[in-house]
Design a protein around this motif. Structure first.
Motif, PDB file in Angstrom:
ATOM      1  N   GLN A 198    -101.423  11.024 136.355  1.00 39.51           N
ATOM      2  CA  GLN A 198    -102.205   9.833 136.024  1.00 39.51           C
ATOM      3  C   GLN A 198    -103.433  10.201 135.195  1.00 39.51           C
ATOM      4  OE1 GLN A 198    -103.442   7.526 139.434  1.00 39.51           O
ATOM      5  NE2 GLN A 198    -105.081   6.523 138.295  1.00 39.51           N
ATOM      6  N   ARG A 199    -104.124  11.266 135.573  1.00 35.66           N
ATOM      7  CA  ARG A 199    -105.321  11.680 134.833  1.00 35.66           C
ATOM      8  C   ARG A 199    -104.956  12.126 133.421  1.00 35.66           C
ATOM      9  NH1 ARG A 199    -108.927  16.728 136.784  1.00 35.66           N
ATOM     10  NH2 ARG A 199    -106.942  17.726 136.274  1.00 35.66           N
ATOM     11  N   SER A 215    -102.532  11.034 131.646  1.00 40.80           N
ATOM     12  CA  SER A 215    -102.258   9.819 130.877  1.00 40.80           C
ATOM     13  C   SER A 215    -103.552   9.127 130.472  1.00 40.80           C
ATOM     14  CB  SER A 215    -101.393   8.862 131.697  1.00 40.80           C
ATOM     15  OG  SER A 215    -100.138   9.451 132.010  1.00 40.80           O
ATOM     16  N   GLU A 216    -104.525   9.092 131.384  1.00 41.85           N
ATOM     17  CA  GLU A 216    -105.818   8.484 131.071  1.00 41.85           C
ATOM     18  C   GLU A 216    -106.523   9.249 129.949  1.00 41.85           C
ATOM     19  OE1 GLU A 216    -106.855   6.718 135.536  1.00 41.85           O
ATOM     20  OE2 GLU A 216    -107.642   8.650 134.890  1.00 41.85           O
ATOM     21  N   ARG A 217    -106.483  10.557 130.009  1.00 41.66           N
ATOM     22  CA  ARG A 217    -107.130  11.373 128.978  1.00 41.66           C
ATOM     23  C   ARG A 217    -106.452  11.176 127.627  1.00 41.66           C
ATOM     24  NH1 ARG A 217    -108.068  17.136 132.198  1.00 41.66           N
ATOM     25  NH2 ARG A 217    -110.082  16.582 133.160  1.00 41.66           N
ATOM     26  N   ALA A 252    -112.491   1.410 126.375  1.00 46.79           N
ATOM     27  CA  ALA A 252    -111.742   1.952 127.508  1.00 46.79           C
ATOM     28  C   ALA A 252    -111.701   0.960 128.662  1.00 46.79           C
ATOM     29  CB  ALA A 252    -112.364   3.267 127.966  1.00 46.79           C
ATOM     30  N   LEU A 255    -108.205  -0.654 128.041  1.00 43.00           N
ATOM     31  CA  LEU A 255    -107.356   0.248 128.801  1.00 43.00           C
ATOM     32  C   LEU A 255    -107.548   0.134 130.304  1.00 43.00           C
ATOM     33  CD1 LEU A 255    -107.911   3.445 126.601  1.00 43.00           C
ATOM     34  CD2 LEU A 255    -106.061   1.757 126.421  1.00 43.00           C
ATOM     35  N   ILE A 311    -109.965   1.666 131.956  1.00 43.30           N
ATOM     36  CA  ILE A 311    -110.329   3.024 132.375  1.00 43.30           C
ATOM     37  C   ILE A 311    -111.830   3.203 132.237  1.00 43.30           C
ATOM     38  CG2 ILE A 311    -110.072   5.488 131.866  1.00 43.30           C
ATOM     39  CD1 ILE A 311    -107.325   4.877 130.717  1.00 43.30           C
ATOM     40  N   LEU A 340    -112.610   9.379 135.893  1.00 39.14           N
ATOM     41  CA  LEU A 340    -111.169   9.581 135.850  1.00 39.14           C
ATOM     42  C   LEU A 340    -110.655  10.023 137.225  1.00 39.14           C
ATOM     43  CD1 LEU A 340    -110.700  11.410 132.424  1.00 39.14           C
ATOM     44  CD2 LEU A 340    -110.567   8.965 132.935  1.00 39.14           C
ATOM     45  N   SER A 341    -109.400   9.776 137.467  1.00 38.88           N
ATOM     46  CA  SER A 341    -108.795  10.133 138.744  1.00 38.88           C
ATOM     47  C   SER A 341    -108.914  11.634 138.990  1.00 38.88           C
ATOM     48  CB  SER A 341    -107.317   9.727 138.745  1.00 38.88           C
ATOM     49  OG  SER A 341    -107.183   8.355 138.457  1.00 38.88           O
TER      50      SER A 341
END
Length: 244
Positions: A86-87, A89-91, A143, A147, A149, A154-155
């Motif tokens: 998940q992190r 993907s966020e990055r 973001a 998004l 986010i 971040l996770s």
């Protein structure tokens, strides 16, 4: 005037906006609740199933400890891998947004204004809000709005992994101790009562912390525990009776 809030003045009984790392808190809360539930249910099912086949305290302790260790490590590893993905993907999404802001800032500004307009702002106000937020923090604005986010929160896979490991261990210890400490005749009823109480408390606590109704969460947890213990005890009793 009554009923109006003055800017900068705290209104009694009015909650602050839900910020302060809500996403991160929900992440570790989810991991902890899942770990505790799984620890209670899986270990209870394991020791109750073994109790259906044998009354040996050594066998119950061995099975329970093996289930506790395997389950806690499995939960921690699974959460770490899942949240790491998940992190990542966020990055990746944030990196893509940075590139778009650098290459086509005008188009990104128009896109942001359009998103605010879709939320109900007038075209003029949406454009002004987009300009102001872009000047302050363009990436953060995109973001959050585009998004969902927060770049600063971040996770964290380690938080989720440790929360799962500790919660599973704590949850697993209850049915294990309830099964091996009492006398042989009292093991099963004490374990069942302790497990159902723990699942009810865990369901209530998770619902309260997450702001959800408590009754459905409690009923789900208790029902899952009952089904697991009934099935495993029946299987253990059949295997014990057949001499397997």
């Amino acid at each position: 005037m009554p009923g109006r809030e003055e800017p900068g003045r705290e209104v009694p009984g009015h909650d602050e906006p839900h910020r302060d790392g809500l996403g991160g808190r929900l992440n570790w809360l989810r991991a902890a609740v899942l770990g505790a539930n799984d620890g209670v249910v899986s270990t209870a099912g394991l020791v109750v199933g073994v109790a259906g086949a044998t009354s040996s305290a050594d066998a119950l302790l061995t099975a329970g400890l093996a289930g506790l260790l395997a389950g806690s490590l499995s939960m921690a590893a699974g959460e770490y891998v899942s949240v790491s993905t998940q992190r990542d993907s966020e990055r990746a999404a944030l990196d893509q947004e940075r590139r778009e802001l650098a290459r086509t800032p005008g188009a990104e500004l128009a896109e942001l204004a359009g998103l605010y307009e879709q939320k109900g702002l007038s075209r003029e106000l949406a454009a002004e809000v987009a300009v102001q937020l872009t000047r302050h923090d363009a990436l953060g604005a995109h973001a959050e709005t585009e998004l969902g986010i927060d770049p600063d929160e971040l996770s964290n896979p380690w938080h989720a992994a440790w929360a799962s490991f500790l919660a599973f261990t704590a949850g697993a210890l209850l049915p294990l101790l309830a099964m091996v400490l009492p006398s042989a005749g009292a093991r099963l009823p004490i374990t069942v009562a302790a497990v159902l109480a723990a699942l009810a408390g865990c369901g209530w606590g998770s619902a309260r912390m997450g702001g959800a109704p408590a009754r459905p969460a409690v009923l789900r947890n208790v029902a899952g525990g009952v089904i697991a213990m009934v099935v495993t005890y029946a299987v253990g009793s059949l295997l014990g009776a057949s001499g397997v």
